[in-house]
Structures are given as C-alpha cells and as structure tokens.
Design an enzyme around this catalytic site. Sequence first.
Site, PDB file in Angstrom:
ATOM      1  N   ALA A   1       0.867  -1.178   0.000  1.00 29.45           N
ATOM      2  CA  ALA A   1       0.000   0.000   0.000  1.00 29.45           C
ATOM      3  C   ALA A   1       0.901   1.225   0.000  1.00 29.45           C
ATOM      4  O   ALA A   1       1.983   1.212   0.579  1.00 29.45           O
ATOM      5  CB  ALA A   1      -0.906   0.013   1.229  1.00 29.45           C
ATOM      6  N   SER A   2       0.443   2.282  -0.669  1.00 28.04           N
ATOM      7  CA  SER A   2       1.284   3.472  -0.816  1.00 28.04           C
ATOM      8  C   SER A   2       1.373   4.298   0.450  1.00 28.04           C
ATOM      9  O   SER A   2       2.329   5.025   0.661  1.00 28.04           O
ATOM     10  CB  SER A   2       0.750   4.348  -1.954  1.00 28.04           C
ATOM     11  OG  SER A   2       0.767   3.631  -3.158  1.00 28.04           O
ATOM     12  N   THR A   3       0.348   4.222   1.307  1.00 29.20           N
ATOM     13  CA  THR A   3       0.363   4.980   2.548  1.00 29.20           C
ATOM     14  C   THR A   3      -0.070   4.083   3.694  1.00 29.20           C
ATOM     15  O   THR A   3      -0.735   3.064   3.488  1.00 29.20           O
ATOM     16  CB  THR A   3      -0.592   6.195   2.492  1.00 29.20           C
ATOM     17  OG1 THR A   3      -1.935   5.718   2.381  1.00 29.20           O
ATOM     18  CG2 THR A   3      -0.271   7.095   1.313  1.00 29.20           C
TER      19      THR A   3
END
Length: 199
Positions: A10-12
């Site tokens: 996941a990017s964040t």
Amino acid sequence: MAKTWAYARASTKSQNLDRQIIQLKNFVDDSFIMCDKASGKNFDRPNWDLLNRVLDQGDTLIVCSLDRLGRNHKQMRDIWKDLFNRKVNIKILDCDLLSTNYEEYENDSTKLLLINVAFEVFFYLAENERTNIKQRQAEGIQVARTMGKHLGRPPATFPPNWKEVYVKWNRKEISQNKACLELGISKNTFKKLKSQYIK
C-alpha cells in the site's frame, strides 16, 4: 525446491491491504505473503528487501498489479527485468500478458522476444498516459485560474472567538497551544490567520 511467494504493498499507512491479500490467498498460503506500507516520500520496504533476497531461480512471485513492485515506471521496469534475468517467474494478476515463466522462454527465442516487446509497449503506453494526465491537469489548472477559481485547500477562516483569544495570546495571558485549543484550529492555521490578521 521452487517456492511461490506473493507481495502486497500500500502506498500509505492509511491504505488497506485487505483487497490485495484476499486476491493473493487464492494462490498462496498466508505465510508466503509479504506486505509493506511504503509512502512515496521514503519508500521504505523492509519486507520487499527481504523477499527479494530470498527469491531464487525457479521461484514464482505473484503481485496483484505491476505497480506494487515500484514507486515509478523506471523502478518497476528495473525490478521486473532483474527478476526475469534471475529466472524468477512473475505472475501479475491484472495483466497476465506481462506474467513470465522462464521455462517457456528459455528455449523459445520468439516467446522471449514477444514478452520483452510487450513489456516495452506496456511501459511506453503507461508513460505516455502519465504525460497526458499531467498535461490535462496543467491545462485544467490554467483554465480554472483564468476563470478566477480558487484551487487547492479552501482558505482558512477566522473562528468567531478569534479576536478575544488573539488578544489574550498577544498579551501572553495564554500559550499558543491554549489559543489553538480555544479556537479549535491547528498551529499551522493559527500562524496563517495571525499573519493575515496583523497585515
């Protein structure tokens, strides 16, 4: 003995990995799914670094999409090619065209050529689309500015009790933290409003 691994990213930290993990569980056991939550800022991926060291010739790596491997197209390309050259098979669930099985290509130069051509075409189209999106965004911003529209976050507004609290803070009767609490705003907003107020 060759193993099958899966990787989710996941990017964040606020994004959820559940959707990816549910998909990956159709192919591997939980213990063979490695996950990271890596922001675009520092892209710290300890589990990917560990998995990349463990992956060996003949192993298979499964990802939901190619962009889970890297933060940008160059990094995705470099990782894909590195795995391919190390004879690690790659299964990309949302783009099977870019999935690889080294045994199929090892003695078939035509298939090897086709997968490399497909890969370069994919990245050319992806880069081209990214350039077009940036251009459309820039054009949209310019049009909005020409029409006098405000872009970005709405400007901060003064709370109803601003003057009363500001006077107390200015007289050093209360701290900035206390002023922010009474106003119900953040320190950054307090600083912005203060600079506007004293102009």
